[in-house]
Structures are given as C-alpha cells and as structure tokens.
Design a protein around this motif. Structure first.
Motif, PDB file in Angstrom:
ATOM      1  N   PRO A  41       0.827  -1.216   0.000  1.00 37.22           N
ATOM      2  CA  PRO A  41       0.000   0.000   0.000  1.00 37.22           C
ATOM      3  C   PRO A  41       0.858   1.261   0.000  1.00 37.22           C
ATOM      4  O   PRO A  41       1.797   1.385   0.801  1.00 37.22           O
ATOM      5  CB  PRO A  41      -0.807  -0.126   1.291  1.00 37.22           C
ATOM      6  N   GLY A  42       0.538   2.162  -0.902  1.00 32.40           N
ATOM      7  CA  GLY A  42       1.245   3.428  -0.970  1.00 32.40           C
ATOM      8  C   GLY A  42       2.618   3.364  -1.595  1.00 32.40           C
ATOM      9  O   GLY A  42       3.340   4.367  -1.605  1.00 32.40           O
ATOM     10  N   LYS A  43       2.994   2.211  -2.116  1.00 31.60           N
ATOM     11  CA  LYS A  43       4.314   2.056  -2.714  1.00 31.60           C
ATOM     12  C   LYS A  43       4.202   1.623  -4.167  1.00 31.60           C
ATOM     13  O   LYS A  43       3.173   1.117  -4.603  1.00 31.60           O
ATOM     14  CB  LYS A  43       5.150   1.049  -1.929  1.00 31.60           C
ATOM     15  N   GLU A  44       5.298   1.784  -4.902  1.00 35.22           N
ATOM     16  CA  GLU A  44       5.327   1.347  -6.280  1.00 35.22           C
ATOM     17  C   GLU A  44       5.531  -0.179  -6.336  1.00 35.22           C
ATOM     18  O   GLU A  44       6.056  -0.792  -5.403  1.00 35.22           O
ATOM     19  CB  GLU A  44       6.448   2.050  -7.036  1.00 35.22           C
ATOM     20  N   ARG A  45       5.132  -0.753  -7.473  1.00 35.85           N
ATOM     21  CA  ARG A  45       5.364  -2.174  -7.680  1.00 35.85           C
ATOM     22  C   ARG A  45       6.869  -2.418  -7.775  1.00 35.85           C
ATOM     23  O   ARG A  45       7.582  -1.669  -8.444  1.00 35.85           O
ATOM     24  CB  ARG A  45       4.663  -2.640  -8.950  1.00 35.85           C
ATOM     25  N   ALA A  92       2.027  -7.446   0.881  1.00 34.23           N
ATOM     26  CA  ALA A  92       1.821  -6.778  -0.405  1.00 34.23           C
ATOM     27  C   ALA A  92       0.882  -7.630  -1.251  1.00 34.23           C
ATOM     28  O   ALA A  92       0.580  -8.773  -0.905  1.00 34.23           O
ATOM     29  CB  ALA A  92       3.142  -6.587  -1.140  1.00 34.23           C
ATOM     30  N   VAL A  93       0.450  -7.048  -2.349  1.00 30.58           N
ATOM     31  CA  VAL A  93      -0.191  -7.833  -3.398  1.00 30.58           C
ATOM     32  C   VAL A  93       0.921  -8.319  -4.322  1.00 30.58           C
ATOM     33  O   VAL A  93       1.745  -7.525  -4.781  1.00 30.58           O
ATOM     34  CB  VAL A  93      -1.226  -7.005  -4.180  1.00 30.58           C
ATOM     35  N   TYR A  94       0.934  -9.603  -4.578  1.00 35.37           N
ATOM     36  CA  TYR A  94       1.969 -10.215  -5.410  1.00 35.37           C
ATOM     37  C   TYR A  94       1.402 -10.517  -6.792  1.00 35.37           C
ATOM     38  O   TYR A  94       0.324 -11.118  -6.923  1.00 35.37           O
ATOM     39  CB  TYR A  94       2.484 -11.496  -4.750  1.00 35.37           C
ATOM     40  N   TYR A  95       2.159 -10.117  -7.809  1.00 30.08           N
ATOM     41  CA  TYR A  95       1.754 -10.285  -9.196  1.00 30.08           C
ATOM     42  C   TYR A  95       2.778 -11.152  -9.933  1.00 30.08           C
ATOM     43  O   TYR A  95       3.979 -10.976  -9.746  1.00 30.08           O
ATOM     44  CB  TYR A  95       1.681  -8.943  -9.903  1.00 30.08           C
ATOM     45  N   CYS A  96       2.292 -12.030 -10.785  1.00 33.57           N
ATOM     46  CA  CYS A  96       3.214 -12.729 -11.676  1.00 33.57           C
ATOM     47  C   CYS A  96       3.090 -12.122 -13.068  1.00 33.57           C
ATOM     48  O   CYS A  96       2.025 -11.642 -13.469  1.00 33.57           O
ATOM     49  CB  CYS A  96       2.959 -14.222 -11.706  1.00 33.57           C
ATOM     50  N   GLY A  97       4.188 -12.133 -13.769  1.00 34.38           N
ATOM     51  CA  GLY A  97       4.230 -11.623 -15.117  1.00 34.38           C
ATOM     52  C   GLY A  97       5.119 -12.504 -15.975  1.00 34.38           C
ATOM     53  O   GLY A  97       5.940 -13.263 -15.450  1.00 34.38           O
ATOM     54  N   GLU A  98       4.940 -12.429 -17.284  1.00 32.52           N
ATOM     55  CA  GLU A  98       5.832 -13.156 -18.163  1.00 32.52           C
ATOM     56  C   GLU A  98       6.074 -12.368 -19.441  1.00 32.52           C
ATOM     57  O   GLU A  98       5.248 -11.561 -19.858  1.00 32.52           O
ATOM     58  CB  GLU A  98       5.305 -14.551 -18.473  1.00 32.52           C
ATOM     59  N   GLY A  99       7.240 -12.621 -20.011  1.00 30.88           N
ATOM     60  CA  GLY A  99       7.621 -11.948 -21.235  1.00 30.88           C
ATOM     61  C   GLY A  99       8.472 -12.877 -22.074  1.00 30.88           C
ATOM     62  O   GLY A  99       9.128 -13.786 -21.553  1.00 30.88           O
TER      63      GLY A  99
END
Length: 128
Positions: A41-45, A92-99
């Motif tokens: 919260p309140g921070k950048e990813r 935190a909220v954790y996100y997965c990403g792929e590229g």
C-alpha cells in the motif's frame, strides 16, 4: 496473449511460509521468462524474483534473497514462489508476469516493461 492467474496468498504470522502459484493459459509457442513483483500500500510495484524459461537461472531482489525461491514446471504452465521466513514488510499484493525470452528481457527483468502479460494479483499479509 496469455492469461495468468495467481493463487496461494493469505494471512500468515511472521516467520511462516507461503507458496504462491501462477498458472498460464492461452500462451503461444515462444519461450517465456517469468517473474514475481509485489506492491505494498502506498508504494510502487517492485521486483521480487524472475526465472528463465528453462528454470535454470533465477534472479532475486536483495530483500528476498535467501528466503524466497522461484521455480517453474513448464509441463503444467506454472510458476511458483516459495516464501519462507516471512516478515511483516513482505505484506503486499503479489503479481506474476511473463515476457518473451529475449536478450533485452535479461537486461531489464527488474523493470515491468519486459513483461507482456500480468495476473490480477494475490494478497499476502504477514502479521507481527
């Protein structure tokens, strides 16, 4: 365009462990590297961890190195984040990403730009 879905988040006491799971579907035939980011919260990813398509190389932020382990099972289109010795600051909220796995990806994997697809996130809360 792949669809990513995270699961495994929850509430845990400090010192506890969780395993996050990211499942991909609808992906093409390219080789994809994967990563985990988090946003408090309140921070950048911020970058947490990344893994190559083969699973042979892993990358970690300094804040989680030695406590978190990223891995993958391509047969299941799944990427994992094992989180041990959790701290309240891991909340935190954790996100997965792929590229797609290109040379540029490994130059910029700590940034969001190389990741083409993202999940909706899963909440991790660590109580003190």
């Amino acid at each position: 365009q792949a669809q990513l879905a995270e699961s495994g988040g929850g509430l845990v006491q400090a010192g506890g462990a969780l395993r996050l799971v990211c499942t991909a579907s609808g992906r093409g035939f390219s080789r994809y590297a994967s990563g985990w980011f988090r946003q408090a919260p309140g921070k950048e990813r911020e970058f947490v961890a990344a893994v190559t398509w083969s699973g042979g190389r892993q990358f970690y932020s300094d804040s989680v190195k030695g406590r978190f382990t990223i891995s993958r099972d391509n047969a299941k289109n799944t990427v994992y984040l094992q989180m041990n010795s959790l701290k309240p600051e891991d909340t935190a909220v954790y996100y997965c990403g792929e590229g797609r796995e290109t040379s540029d990806f490994y130059s910029y994997y700590r940034r969001e730009e190389p990741y083409e697809d993202w999940g909706q996130g899963t909440q991790v809360t660590v109580s003190s």
